[in-house]
Design an enzyme around this catalytic site. Structure first.
Site, PDB file in Angstrom:
ATOM      1  N   GLY A 703      84.568  39.083  -4.650  1.00 28.73           N
ATOM      2  CA  GLY A 703      84.722  39.420  -6.407  1.00 28.73           C
ATOM      3  C   GLY A 703      83.863  39.634  -7.051  1.00 28.73           C
ATOM      4  N   SER A 709      79.248  37.270  -9.753  1.00 26.84           N
ATOM      5  CA  SER A 709      79.969  37.639  -8.289  1.00 26.84           C
ATOM      6  C   SER A 709      80.437  36.447  -7.676  1.00 26.84           C
ATOM      7  CB  SER A 709      78.669  38.379  -7.464  1.00 26.84           C
ATOM      8  OG  SER A 709      77.866  39.239  -8.058  1.00 26.84           O
ATOM      9  N   VAL A 710      81.527  36.409  -6.829  1.00 24.68           N
ATOM     10  CA  VAL A 710      82.092  35.627  -6.341  1.00 24.68           C
ATOM     11  C   VAL A 710      82.031  35.760  -4.755  1.00 24.68           C
ATOM     12  CG1 VAL A 710      84.014  34.177  -6.052  1.00 24.68           C
ATOM     13  CG2 VAL A 710      83.664  35.164  -7.963  1.00 24.68           C
ATOM     14  N   ASP A 833      91.564  34.623 -21.333  1.00 25.95           N
ATOM     15  CA  ASP A 833      91.175  35.644 -20.291  1.00 25.95           C
ATOM     16  C   ASP A 833      92.229  35.604 -19.225  1.00 25.95           C
ATOM     17  OD1 ASP A 833      88.521  36.931 -18.336  1.00 25.95           O
ATOM     18  OD2 ASP A 833      90.117  38.028 -19.416  1.00 25.95           O
TER      19      ASP A 833
END
Ligand SMILES: *[C@@H]1O[C@H](CO)[C@@H](O)[C@H](O)[C@H]1NC(C)=O
Ligand SMILES: *[C@@H]1O[C@H](CO)[C@@H](O)[C@H](O)[C@H]1NC(C)=O
Ligand SMILES: *[C@@H]1O[C@H](CO)[C@@H](O)[C@H](O)[C@H]1NC(C)=O
Ligand SMILES: *[C@@H]1O[C@H](CO)[C@@H](O)[C@H](O)[C@H]1NC(C)=O
Ligand SMILES: *[C@@H]1O[C@H](CO)[C@@H](O)[C@H](O)[C@H]1NC(C)=O
Ligand SMILES: *[C@@H]1O[C@H](CO)[C@@H](O)[C@H](O)[C@H]1NC(C)=O
Ligand SMILES: *[C@@H]1O[C@H](CO)[C@@H](O)[C@H](O)[C@H]1NC(C)=O
Ligand SMILES: *[C@@H]1O[C@H](CO)[C@@H](O)[C@H](O)[C@H]1NC(C)=O
Ligand SMILES: *[C@@H]1O[C@H](CO)[C@@H](O)[C@H](O)[C@H]1NC(C)=O
Ligand SMILES: *[C@@H]1O[C@H](CO)[C@@H](O)[C@H](O)[C@H]1NC(C)=O
Ligand SMILES: *[C@@H]1O[C@H](CO)[C@@H](O)[C@H](O)[C@H]1NC(C)=O
Length: 863
Positions: A703, A709-710, A833
């Site tokens: 992701g 960033s994952v 979110d």
């Protein structure tokens, strides 16, 4: 006659390899021998446990075999426990019809349990536990004498059989993959005393008929999928019950107030990780034999029963993660009462609603600041009281807890919340002679480190970073022979590092960065042969780097940056074969940089900010060193004056500018920095994460967002799948996002929130800041992807994959998580979110809310 005996003897001595049945006959019945040989044929025997199973020996003398006295050729017991046997269990064992005891546990048997065992109607004990058997449990209804059935730790599937034989006393089926509900027919086995089905996937609730099981002593059903809105009432009839566990299920309801009066023999009581609510019944304290109570991770409210001290045998009490309250002094009396539980070794009550009231007590009654009832718990080994925001000074009596082995961060005083000092570290800690770990990370301790800590002759870990400590590091610490880790970074320590450091032969981690320690780095540091990680950066060390450091063969990290070190870099450092990281930047080092070893790898070392250095590996692009020292010869004097002085002036100007820039940058960074999570979270380094994600390879990228960033990866000896969220620090606002997420997540815990394993705040291989969060890996990815992506093999829409029921569950899970966030004891957390891509799903399709980068924190308004 004599000759025939002689011939027989001769044949026996020769070994009857070819003609066993006929020749070795003692005139008996060999059915059982054939069955046993058939069994042996089906397995392999790497430890040669069955060496004796041959024709030379009568089978009744074979290893593990016992025969009947009345019927000398019939096997009554086969005990092959822990013989290293591998393979399938032959159905031929079903022909050993005289068998009473069959023990094949603790081997590596695989395949199915042969249904033919159901013919063994004399069987009393059948133990097949700790193998890798598969398939369903066959019918044993005809084994009418069976008293014990042990199938624990296999891979059995299917339901619990409904036709369990009626004489059974112990039924142990835990650690399998059994499904279905608990058969009501079990309730007809009134002889049952042990029922253990823990660690399966059993559904439903405990049947009401269980009230008939008047002999039941142990009922273990933890780690299943039991559900229900009421507390399992039938157990209240089981008056001989000793152990009861339904931990890790989905049960809810109030615990009946009279439970302790109904179950006077109870010793083990585990309700943890369910949804039970109401009060913890005070009648529990009438069950005077209780040794273990775990009601953690439920929704218990109200106060802890004041009579808890009546449980004189209590060994472990876990009340974590509930909604327990303390509004006034009386509510705290349970702590004083606990003092009567002199056997108590484990007690935790983290994550409850205890905070506001301690503040109240702090104002009125100093000893109440830290529950003084603890003072009498002489047997405590482990104290964890974090996340309750105790304030005030740690009392001296703490040292009377002489059996304590680990002190975790007792006080969670983030400066923002409690700007007050927590006082000095009580010197009475030195009386905790069993202490192995003293961990006071993130507090506001000031004053000096007590010299008396040097008396702790078992101490291994001393972690007091991020406090406000003054004075020098007592040399007595270095004389503790067991000391492995000294972490005192980010304090205000000064003075010098004493030569006695060389005595610490087991010392592996020495972190004293970001203090004000001056003087030379002691030469004796080179005697600490176990050191792997030395961080002396951001101090005021001066003088030369001792060449003796090159003798610490186990050294992996050496950080001496940002000091006042002078002289040349010892070439001996090039000998350190395991060294992975060397940071000598921002000192006053000069002369030639070595080229061998670590110095050949420019990505693993930092030397910038040392204007006097020259030479070294080509990639460093430094000026070559002059053949002879510049100012050694008269004829170069003029060069020194003409070139070096203006150059030096320029350089110092540049340095002033860069110092200002750096200082500003640092100021800025300081205001938002949040180093690690605290020591209750495992420590991981950049290198661990680098390795775990195969160098943050694109292949592992799962992701990408604006700030991060994952990656998926593996940590902790590749045993744990994790998601690693790496923050892109070059993007504006990322620092803030990291801090927001850390703040939001380090104090919350809920089954529908993504669990954070730890955080890493460090530098990468290029020395750039590196921040990452490590959380549990969610194999099914995020909801957005699940809803809107199509599978590789075509356009099967998500509707076919997520059922309506699952969707409703997901909604409920998310609502649950939000409810918790908005009303947890830390003050409301607003996610800000929430969207499908931030809702992650684990393998069981349980939703977990993640990504707290925009979260806002609202402090709870007082009590
Ligand atoms: C041996 O025992 C089995 C089982 O009891 C029986 O069926 C068989 O007839 C017996 N054989 C002899 C030779 O006695
Ligand atoms: C054991 O019983 C089975 C039937 O259950 C039979 O086929 C077999 O011949 C018997 N004997 C041996 C040695 O397995
Ligand atoms: C079975 O054998 C094991 C290992 O030889 C032994 O420790 C155990 O006591 C035996 N069990 C019984 C019930 O005889
Ligand atoms: C139990 O024994 C009865 C009578 O001998 C037989 O009919 C039945 O098939 C047996 N059941 C099992 C599961 O072996
Ligand atoms: C049993 O369940 C576990 C966990 O759900 C799974 O990993 C394993 O493959 C299952 N084993 C079998 C034999 O079904
Ligand atoms: C249990 O026993 C009762 C009475 O003895 C009987 O009526 C009932 O059918 C049995 N239940 C099961 C499931 O075997
Ligand atoms: C505990 O037991 C005593 C004596 O049996 C009884 O009087 C008391 O009410 C019980 N306590 C609770 C809380 O049930
Ligand atoms: C604890 O012990 C003290 C003194 O032995 C006694 O006065 C007190 O009542 C006890 N408290 C409880 C809850 O048992
Ligand atoms: C340690 O315990 C002894 C004996 O109980 C006591 O005299 C001493 O004052 C204690 N030391 C500290 C530093 O509390
Ligand atoms: C470093 O040394 C210089 C001169 O030796 C001195 O002026 C400076 O204060 C020292 N810096 C520190 C941080 O001690
Ligand atoms: C250089 O150092 C980096 C970082 O420690 C390491 O990944 C790399 O393998 C090293 N290269 C060599 C050739 O040793």
């Amino acid at each position: 006659m004599l000759t025939s005996i002689g011939v027989l003897l001769l044949l026996v001595l020769m070994g009857c390899h070819h003609t066993h049945v006929a020749m070795c006959s003692f005139n008996g019945n060999f059915t059982d021998q054939l069955s046993l040989l058939e069994f042996k044929k089906g397995i392999s025997d790497p430890k040669q446990a069955l060496m004796s199973w041959n024709d030379r020996t009568h089978f009744c003398s074979w290893e593990g075999v016992l025969c009947s006295v009345k019927h000398p050729d019939r096997v009554t017991s086969l005990n092959l426990t822990r013989r290293g046997l591998v393979g399938e269990i032959s159905p031929s064992l079903g022909n050993l019809t005289f068998l009473k005891v069959l023990l094949l546990n603790l081997n590596s048997f695989s395949g199915e349990i042969p249904p033919s065992l159901g013919q063994l109607h004399r069987l009393q004990i059948l133990k097949l536990d700790y193998n890798t058997l598969q398939g369903v449990i066959p019918s044993l209804a005809n084994c009418s004498n069976l008293k014990e059935l042990w199938l624990r730790n296999n891979q059995l599937t299917g339901p619990i059989p409904i036709d369990i034989p009626h004489a059974l006393e112990k039924l142990v089926l835990s650690l399998n993959n059994l499904t279905g509900t608990i058969p009501t027919s079990l309730a007809n086995i009134t002889t049952l005393s042990v029922l253990d089905v823990a660690f399966n996937s059993i559904e439903g609730n405990i049947p009401n008929e269980f009230a008939k099981l008047s002999a039941l002593q142990f009922l273990f059903m933890g780690r299943n999928k039991l559900s229900g809105y009421c507390f399992p009432q039938p157990i209240l009839n089981l008056c001989v019950l000793v152990g009861f566990s339904v931990a890790y299920n989905d049960l809810s309801g109030d615990v009946p107030s009279y439970i302790g009066n109904s179950l006077p023999n109870l010793e083990i009581f585990e309700l943890d990780n369910n949804f039970f609510h109401g009060h913890i019944p005070s009648s529990l304290t009438n069950a005077s034999k209780l040794t273990l109570i775990d009601v953690s991770s439920n929704r218990f409210a109200g106060v802890v029963p004041r009579s808890i001290g009546k449980l004189s045998r209590l060994y472990s009490l876990n009340l974590d993660s509930n909604k327990l309250l303390t509004r006034n002094m009386q509510d705290w009396e349970f702590m004083d009462s606990l003092a009567n539980c002199t056997e108590l070794q484990e007690f935790t009550i983290t994550e409850n609603h205890l905070e506001g009231n301690i503040l109240y007590m702090a104002d009125n009654h100093l000893s109440g600041v830290f529950p003084s009832g603890l003072a009498n718990l002489r047997n405590l080994i482990n104290v964890g009281l974090s996340m309750n925001r105790f304030v005030g000074v740690l009392p001296e009596w703490i040292g009377t807890l002489t059996n304590v082995q680990v002190v975790l961060p007792l006080l969670e005083n983030t400066p923002k919340v409690h700007p007050k000092s927590t006082g000095a570290i009580p010197s009475s800690f030195s009386n905790m002679s069993q202490l192995e770990e003293l961990d006071l990370d993130f507090n506001r301790f000031d004053g000096q480190i007590p010299q008396a800590l040097g008396n702790l002759q078992m101490l291994r870990f001393l972690n007091i970073p991020n406090n406000n400590l003054h004075g020098s590091i007592p040399k007595e610490l270095f004389r503790i022979s067991t000391i492995v880790q000294i972490i005192l970074s980010s304090n205000n320590l000064d003075g010098t590092l004493h030569d006695d450091i060389g005595n610490a032969k087991q010392l592996t981690y020495l972190h004293i960065s970001s203090n004000n320690i001056s003087g030379e780095i002691p030469r004796t540091l080179g005697n600490c042969e176990s050191l792997e990680d030395i961080n002396l950066d951001h101090d005021a060390f001066s003088g030369n780097i001792p060449a003796s450091l090159g003798g610490i063969t186990s050294l992996q990290i050496l950080n001496l940056s940002h000091n006042n070190l002078t002289g040349s870099i010892p070439t001996s450092l090039a000998n350190l074969k395991l060294l992975e990281l060397l940071d000598l930047s921002f000192n006053h080092l000069n002369c030639e940089i070595p080229t061998k070893g670590i110095f050949s790898n420019v990505t693993a070392m930092w030397i910038d900010g040392n204007p006097g250095l020259c030479g070294g590996a080509l990639e460093l692009h430094l000026p070559a060193c002059p053949a002879k020292p510049l100012y050694s010869s008269k004829q170069h004097q003029s060069i020194v004056w003409k070139v070096m002085v203006p150059l030096a002036t320029l350089l110092s100007l540049a340095m002033v500018v860069s110092v200002i820039v750096l200082w500003r940058g640092k100021q800025k960074r300081k205001s938002v920095s949040l180093p690690t999570f605290g020591s209750t979270f495992p420590k991981v380094s950049y290198n661990d994460l680098y390795r775990g994600t195969e160098g943050f390879s694109v292949h592992n990228l799962i992701g990408k967002g604006r700030y991060s960033s994952v990656y998926q990866g593996k940590l902790f000896q590749d045993r744990t799948m994790v998601a690693v969220k790496v923050f892109s620090l070059e993007t504006k606002g990322t620092q803030k996002s990291f801090v927001a997420e850390c703040n939001a997540l380090r104090n919350v815990r809920h089954r529908n929130l993504v669990r954070i394993i730890t955080a890493c705040s460090s530098t990468d291989s290029k020395g750039n800041d590196f921040k990452a969060l490590v959380s549990e890996f969610m194999p099914r990815g995020d909801l957005h992807a699940l809803l809107y992506s199509t599978r590789d093999d075509g356009d099967i829409s998500a509707f076919t994959r997520i059922t309506l029921a699952q969707r409703i569950c997901i909604v409920v899970h998310v609502a649950d998580a939000l409810e918790y966030l908005h009303h947890n004891n830390q003050g409301a957390i607003v996610h800000c979110d929430l969207k499908p891509s931030n809702i992650l799903l684990d393998e069981n399709m349980i939703a977990h809310v993640g990504d707290f980068g925009l979260a806002r924190f609202r402090e709870a308004d007082g009590g």
